[in-house]
Design an enzyme around this catalytic site. Structure first.
Site, PDB file in Angstrom:
ATOM      1  N   HIS A  29      26.382   8.631   6.146  1.00  0.00           N
ATOM      2  CA  HIS A  29      27.255   9.804   5.968  1.00  0.00           C
ATOM      3  C   HIS A  29      28.707   9.438   6.239  1.00  0.00           C
ATOM      4  O   HIS A  29      29.020   8.638   7.129  1.00  0.00           O
ATOM      5  CB  HIS A  29      26.793  10.994   6.814  1.00  0.00           C
ATOM      6  N   ASP A  75      29.681   6.381  14.206  1.00  0.00           N
ATOM      7  CA  ASP A  75      28.964   7.508  13.618  1.00  0.00           C
ATOM      8  C   ASP A  75      29.827   8.176  12.543  1.00  0.00           C
ATOM      9  O   ASP A  75      30.528   9.118  12.828  1.00  0.00           O
ATOM     10  CB  ASP A  75      28.619   8.506  14.725  1.00  0.00           C
ATOM     11  N   GLU A  93      27.139  15.775   6.917  1.00  0.00           N
ATOM     12  CA  GLU A  93      25.895  15.502   7.659  1.00  0.00           C
ATOM     13  C   GLU A  93      25.920  16.139   9.036  1.00  0.00           C
ATOM     14  O   GLU A  93      24.909  16.652   9.518  1.00  0.00           O
ATOM     15  CB  GLU A  93      25.695  13.981   7.788  1.00  0.00           C
ATOM     16  N   GLU A  94      27.088  16.102   9.685  1.00  0.00           N
ATOM     17  CA  GLU A  94      27.180  16.518  11.083  1.00  0.00           C
ATOM     18  C   GLU A  94      26.984  18.021  11.283  1.00  0.00           C
ATOM     19  O   GLU A  94      26.889  18.479  12.415  1.00  0.00           O
ATOM     20  CB  GLU A  94      28.549  16.106  11.647  1.00  0.00           C
ATOM     21  N   ASP A 131      22.502   5.300   9.668  1.00  0.00           N
ATOM     22  CA  ASP A 131      23.346   6.201  10.451  1.00  0.00           C
ATOM     23  C   ASP A 131      23.547   5.572  11.825  1.00  0.00           C
ATOM     24  O   ASP A 131      22.700   5.711  12.706  1.00  0.00           O
ATOM     25  CB  ASP A 131      22.685   7.576  10.575  1.00  0.00           C
ATOM     26  N   HIS A 149      30.867  11.607  18.588  1.00  0.00           N
ATOM     27  CA  HIS A 149      31.307  13.003  18.583  1.00  0.00           C
ATOM     28  C   HIS A 149      32.464  13.239  19.545  1.00  0.00           C
ATOM     29  O   HIS A 149      32.685  14.364  19.993  1.00  0.00           O
ATOM     30  CB  HIS A 149      30.149  13.963  18.894  1.00  0.00           C
TER      31      HIS A 149
END
Length: 512
Positions: free
Chosen positions: A214, A234, A268-269, A296, A373
């Site tokens: 992603h 990520d 995606e998130e 991922d 994140h």
């Protein structure tokens, strides 16, 4: 102004502002663990429907999945809670309607199951020539370039620009190849587009191999236009690993028989939105996708093993194929097995539509990168290296070539097939053979069943669990092994009961 009229106008304005402030309701599905986190955030939350999805081709874990209507603003808190409390990503799938959510609770039916591809490894000369050409420095540069965007969030200008950048980068990498095209997949609900590169197959183009990662990123504290969310691991690392495999494919002039598609998914998130729309569109068009791999996060080595294969919401037989790729082409790589739960990444979008999917990951799920994140998901915090991601890039290339090189069977001798079945107790062994295999042929063995049996092959004499030419010893009784035979040979087979097992055995070979 008339007081009554003024009062009515003020009431109308208040009602309008209240309506505008009302949170948007959305539908999601999520597993047991994530549902408990959601209930902590919103105690009044009640599932509209809950269902235990039964195992089908190894797709489903032992958990219930819940359909819930929530305020959209609660998704940020849910994502953060899943990350901090469960030490994992994702955990939910977004749905455009209640009906779409209820459909997601139906156990997927594998498409075109009778056309499962061969998992025999028969392209060693091609793969072994390509692997040394791969360089971690190229992967590192892609990670650095992608993480230079302030963020790649699906609703921001940065997210749109990142998608455009990836499209341009893949176009530049594949320039001069008329069989390669790059396009963007538009999504009606948000501005960021997914990116799809297609290498058209030469003579079996209707069968498709998909590899993806992603392209979006997120900051769990909330992501606005200028919020820093570099997403180096990520998932710039997954896109970078795929890009290096693409570079070598192009530079070598390799052309697959099957069509290969490399995808950078949007959104995606926030519930696997981009990959869901793509996978559903492929199913609606009855596209014959014979295998899917999701990368991922590939560059943070948080565990003792190198590559972990996730066994829930994935396909057992394809996972074993990936394990065989690793033991054959990357023998120094240590393989681990784990589970990541419901909707942990984009592979779940494909398995949910009935396609064979696998999810190799950088670590065990409880030891993944602690910086994701956040503004600290940087290349520096992955050790200023891309050597870990290089392992995934090499694995992805082997996946592309071994699946991409297969095509319709041509004329030639008919192979002999022998079938066996039986039971094994813990520690019990069963031998078969010799199978008299002709020069220029190969022997392929497929084991299926319950429990845990391991498979060993050897030319010339009986194998043991320590002496063999090929072994397959995954965590169940779904195993396969194959040997190419250059001169007439006797091939022997051994089954070992790692645990009690009921099994069926199919041996296919070119008889003398």
């Amino acid at each position: 102004m008339n007081r009554k009229l003024l009062a009515l106008m003020l009431c109308g304005l208040f009602a309008a502002s209240t309506a505008e402030a009302a949170p948007k309701k959305v539908w999601i599905t999520l597993g047991d663990a994530a549902f408990l986190q959601l209930q902590k955030l919103a105690p009044a939350t009640i599932a509209k429907e809950s269902k235990a999805l039964l195992a089908n081709e190894g797709l489903i874990a032992a958990e219930r999945v819940h359909l819930v209507e929530v305020d959209e603003q609660q998704l940020l808190g849910l994502s953060a809670a899943v990350h901090h409390e469960l030490h994992r990503c994702g955990g939910f799938m977004f749905h455009s309607s209640e009906a779409a959510g209820r459909q997601a609770l139906q156990a997927p039916v594998t498409l075109l199951a009778t056309l499962r591809p061969s998992y025999v490894l028969d392209n060693q000369s091609v793969v072994n020539a390509l692997l040394p050409q791969m360089q971690d420095s190229n992967i590192a540069q892609t990670i650095v370039d992608m993480s230079a965007f302030a963020n790649r969030y699906y609703t921001t200008n940065n997210g749109v620009n990142a998608s455009n950048w990836l499209k341009t980068r893949w176009q530049q990498m594949s320039a001069g190849r008329s069989d390669i095209s790059v396009e963007q997949f538009s999504h009606a609900g948000w501005p960021q587009k997914s990116v799809i590169l297609t290498i058209k197959g030469t003579d079996n183009a209707s069968e498709v191999v998909v590899l993806g990662g992603h392209l979006d990123s997120i900051n769990g504290q909330g992501t606005t236009e200028n919020t820093r969310a570099p997403g180096a691991d990520d998932d710039a690392s997954g896109i970078a690993s795929l890009s290096e495999a693409l570079r070598v494919i192009v530079a070598s002039g390799y052309k697959p028989r099957r069509t290969i598609k490399i995808m950078g998914y949007a959104a995606e998130e926030v519930g696997l939105r981009g990959s869901q729309e793509i996978a559903k569109s492929f199913k609606a068009a009855n596209v014959n996708v014979v295998g899917v791999m999701q990368l991922d996060m590939t560059n943070y080595k948080g565990s003792d093993k190198d590559i972990y294969l996730y066994t829930d919401y994935t396909d057992n037989a394809q996972n074993q194929f990936v394990a065989n790729l690793l033991t054959t082409y990357l023998p120094s790589v240590q393989i681990g097995y784990d589970k990541c739960g419901y909707a942990c990444s984009d592979h779940a979008s494909w398995s949910g539509q009935g396609y064979f999917a696998s999810m190799p990951f950088e670590s065990s799920f409880t030891q993944d990168n602690p910086y994701i994140h956040t503004a600290n998901d940087t290349y520096a915090n992955s050790g200023n290296q891309a050597q870990h991601a290089l392992k995934f890039s090499k694995m992805a290339l082997a996946f592309m070539v071994e699946l991409g090189s297969d095509g319709p069977a041509g004329p030639g001798p008919v192979d002999k097939v022998e079938n066996f079945s039986g039971k094994l107790a813990l520690g019990q062994q069963q031998s078969y053979g010799p199978f008299k295999v002709a020069a220029g042929g190969r022997v392929s063995v497929v084991l299926a069943g319950t429990g845990d049996a391991d498979l060993y092959l050897r030319k010339g004499s009986a194998p043991s669990t320590t002496v063999f030419d090929c072994k397959s010893d995954g965590p169940n009784s779904t195993e396969n092994c194959a040997l190419n035979i250059s001169a007439n040979a006797d091939v022997y087979l051994l089954l070992n009961g790692y645990a009690a097992a009921n099994y069926t055995l199919k041996v296919t070979y070119r008889a003398q």
